[in-house]
Design a protein around this motif. Structure first.
Motif, short mmCIF file in Angstrom:
data_model
loop_
_atom_site.label_atom_id
_atom_site.label_comp_id
_atom_site.label_asym_id
_atom_site.label_seq_id
_atom_site.Cartn_x
_atom_site.Cartn_y
_atom_site.Cartn_z
N ASP A 27 0.83 -1.21 0.00
CA ASP A 27 0.00 0.00 0.00
C ASP A 27 0.87 1.26 0.00
N ALA A 28 2.13 1.10 -0.41
CA ALA A 28 3.04 2.26 -0.48
C ALA A 28 2.60 3.21 -1.58
N THR A 29 2.04 2.68 -2.65
CA THR A 29 1.49 3.52 -3.71
C THR A 29 -0.02 3.32 -3.75
N SER A 84 9.63 10.00 -4.97
CA SER A 84 9.20 8.59 -4.93
C SER A 84 10.45 7.72 -4.95
N PHE A 85 10.41 6.59 -4.28
CA PHE A 85 11.50 5.62 -4.43
C PHE A 85 11.01 4.20 -4.13
N TYR A 86 11.50 3.30 -4.93
CA TYR A 86 11.05 1.90 -4.88
C TYR A 86 12.24 0.97 -5.10
N VAL A 87 12.26 -0.10 -4.33
CA VAL A 87 13.31 -1.12 -4.48
C VAL A 87 12.62 -2.46 -4.73
N LYS A 88 13.17 -3.22 -5.63
CA LYS A 88 12.63 -4.54 -5.96
C LYS A 88 12.57 -5.39 -4.68
N PHE A 91 15.37 -7.26 -2.92
CA PHE A 91 16.59 -6.50 -2.62
C PHE A 91 16.36 -5.45 -1.54
N ARG A 92 15.16 -5.49 -0.92
CA ARG A 92 14.88 -4.48 0.11
C ARG A 92 15.68 -4.74 1.39
N SER A 93 15.79 -3.69 2.19
CA SER A 93 16.44 -3.76 3.51
C SER A 93 17.91 -4.16 3.43
N ARG A 94 18.56 -3.73 2.32
CA ARG A 94 20.02 -3.95 2.19
C ARG A 94 20.74 -2.62 2.00
N GLY A 95 20.04 -1.51 2.27
CA GLY A 95 20.70 -0.21 2.15
C GLY A 95 20.54 0.47 0.79
N ILE A 96 19.82 -0.17 -0.12
CA ILE A 96 19.70 0.41 -1.48
C ILE A 96 18.78 1.64 -1.45
N GLY A 97 17.68 1.56 -0.69
CA GLY A 97 16.78 2.71 -0.58
C GLY A 97 17.49 3.90 0.06
N LYS A 98 18.30 3.61 1.06
CA LYS A 98 19.04 4.69 1.74
C LYS A 98 19.95 5.41 0.75
N ARG A 99 20.67 4.65 -0.06
CA ARG A 99 21.59 5.24 -1.05
C ARG A 99 20.80 6.04 -2.11
N GLY A 123 2.32 4.25 8.55
CA GLY A 123 2.70 2.88 8.90
C GLY A 123 3.89 2.39 8.10
N ASN A 124 4.26 3.10 7.04
CA ASN A 124 5.45 2.72 6.26
C ASN A 124 6.67 3.32 6.98
N ASN A 125 6.97 2.68 8.12
CA ASN A 125 7.95 3.30 9.03
C ASN A 125 9.37 3.32 8.47
N GLN A 126 9.67 2.35 7.63
CA GLN A 126 11.02 2.35 7.02
C GLN A 126 11.16 3.56 6.10
N SER A 127 10.12 3.81 5.30
CA SER A 127 10.18 4.97 4.40
C SER A 127 10.22 6.27 5.21
N ILE A 128 9.41 6.36 6.25
CA ILE A 128 9.40 7.57 7.09
C ILE A 128 10.79 7.78 7.69
N HIS A 129 11.40 6.70 8.17
CA HIS A 129 12.76 6.81 8.75
C HIS A 129 13.75 7.31 7.70
N LEU A 130 13.68 6.77 6.49
CA LEU A 130 14.64 7.16 5.46
C LEU A 130 14.46 8.63 5.05
C1 LIG Z 1 10.89 1.95 1.21
C2 LIG Z 1 12.02 1.34 0.37
C3 LIG Z 1 12.22 2.17 -0.90
C4 LIG Z 1 13.30 1.41 1.21
O1 LIG Z 1 14.34 0.82 0.49
P1 LIG Z 1 15.23 -0.33 1.19
O2 LIG Z 1 16.37 -0.62 0.31
O3 LIG Z 1 14.34 -1.44 1.57
O4 LIG Z 1 15.70 0.47 2.49
P2 LIG Z 1 17.09 0.40 3.25
O5 LIG Z 1 17.57 -0.99 3.36
O6 LIG Z 1 18.04 1.39 2.63
O7 LIG Z 1 16.63 0.97 4.67
C5 LIG Z 1 17.49 0.82 5.72
C6 LIG Z 1 17.11 1.73 6.85
O8 LIG Z 1 15.73 1.48 7.22
C7 LIG Z 1 15.67 1.27 8.63
N1 LIG Z 1 14.50 0.42 8.86
C8 LIG Z 1 14.29 -0.83 8.46
N2 LIG Z 1 13.07 -1.25 8.84
C9 LIG Z 1 12.52 -0.22 9.52
C10 LIG Z 1 11.26 -0.03 10.18
N3 LIG Z 1 10.32 -0.98 10.19
N4 LIG Z 1 11.02 1.15 10.77
C11 LIG Z 1 11.95 2.15 10.76
N5 LIG Z 1 13.15 2.02 10.14
C12 LIG Z 1 13.42 0.85 9.54
C13 LIG Z 1 17.01 0.65 8.96
O9 LIG Z 1 17.32 0.78 10.33
C14 LIG Z 1 17.94 1.48 8.07
O10 LIG Z 1 18.16 2.76 8.62
P3 LIG Z 1 19.58 3.15 9.33
O11 LIG Z 1 20.65 2.85 8.33
O12 LIG Z 1 19.42 4.61 9.64
O13 LIG Z 1 19.66 2.27 10.53
C15 LIG Z 1 11.75 -0.15 -0.01
O14 LIG Z 1 11.64 -0.91 1.16
C16 LIG Z 1 10.52 -0.32 -0.86
O15 LIG Z 1 10.60 -0.27 -2.09
N6 LIG Z 1 9.36 -0.54 -0.21
C17 LIG Z 1 8.12 -0.68 -0.92
C18 LIG Z 1 7.75 0.60 -1.65
C19 LIG Z 1 7.80 1.81 -0.75
O16 LIG Z 1 7.43 1.76 0.43
N7 LIG Z 1 8.25 2.93 -1.33
C20 LIG Z 1 8.27 4.20 -0.64
C21 LIG Z 1 7.00 4.92 -0.93
S1 LIG Z 1 6.89 6.41 0.06
#
Ligand SMILES: CC(C)(COP(=O)(O)OP(=O)(O)OC[C@H]1O[C@@H](n2cnc3c(N)ncnc32)[C@H](O)[C@@H]1OP(=O)(O)O)[C@@H](O)C(=O)NCCC(=O)NCCS
Length: 166
Positions: A27-29, A84-88, A91-99, A123-130
């Motif tokens: 539900d990211a998009t 916008s950013f999206y990772v396959k 390959f997620r959670s390996r630092g590619i989105g951060k870069r 709720g997309n906490n990883q995206s919010i964090h990045l």
């Molecule tokens: C969101 C997305 C682009 C991130 O890319 P990714 O390669 O998976 O992300 P990364 O591996 O670079 O993220 C690593 C960071 O996320 C943090 N992280 C991981 N899971 C987390 C969570 N549940 N909550 C908060 N932070 C989280 C890690 O601690 C790390 O941060 P740090 O280096 O500061 O410690 C990717 O997961 C994705 O394509 N998701 C589906 C589509 C999407 O959500 N797109 C964004 C739309 S707004």
């Protein structure tokens, strides 16, 4: 080896595959139907020097992308873009989105944007964090504006304003 570089038209199939996977499985998009080739060509054409698209390549394979799209076609918004950013998936959670995030934010600065906005499903906490990591701030929540997979979704609005150039 991870490399991030400007996207070319030849990357569009890979970009589309990554985006369509996210449409169908997350539900990211708030798109619901997969994008067609023609729709994606129009999307790519709407980007350019002021609205960059980057791809992340891992060992020569495109595994992610990021874009700074025009926020509005009304001219006074010219200094504003939407990120916008999206990772396959595999390959997620390996630092590619951060870069990708770091590089697209640098690109926004290079092309002279004033501000970047992100709309993120709550709720997309990883995206919010990045976004927070590169200086985005929370500017509000739009409540129950989307519905996907049978759930009403809030959208978290975030914004980064580039510091003035000295
Ligand atoms: C969101 C997305 C682009 C991130 O890319 P990714 O390669 O998976 O992300 P990364 O591996 O670079 O993220 C690593 C960071 O996320 C943090 N992280 C991981 N899971 C987390 C969570 N549940 N909550 C908060 N932070 C989280 C890690 O601690 C790390 O941060 P740090 O280096 O500061 O410690 C990717 O997961 C994705 O394509 N998701 C589906 C589509 C999407 O959500 N797109 C964004 C739309 S707004």
């Amino acid at each position: 080896m991870l490399a991030v570089r400007p996207a070319k038209i030849d990357d569009l199939d890979a970009i589309t595959e990554i985006y369509n996977e996210a449409i169908l499985t997350t539900d990211a998009t708030f798109d619901i139907e997969p994008k067609t080739e023609a729709e994606q060509e129009a999307w790519f054409a709407s980007h350019g020097p002021k609205n960059p698209v980057l791809v992340a390549e891992l060992d020569g394979v495109v595994v992610g992308w990021a874009s700074l799209s025009e926020w509005s076609d009304r001219c006074a918004y010219a200094g504003t873009a939407e990120l916008s950013f999206y990772v396959k998936e595999e390959f997620r959670s390996r630092g590619i989105g951060k870069r990708l995030m770091e590089d697209i934010i640098q690109e926004g600065e290079r092309v002279g944007l004033h501000t970047v906005i992100a709309r993120i499903a709550n709720g997309n906490n990883q995206s919010i964090h990045l976004h927070e990591r590169v200086g985005f701030e929370h500017i509000g929540v739009m409540r129950e504006v989307g519905q996907k997979f049978g759930r009403l979704l809030d959208v978290c609005l975030m914004q980064k304003i580039y510091p003035p150039k000295s």
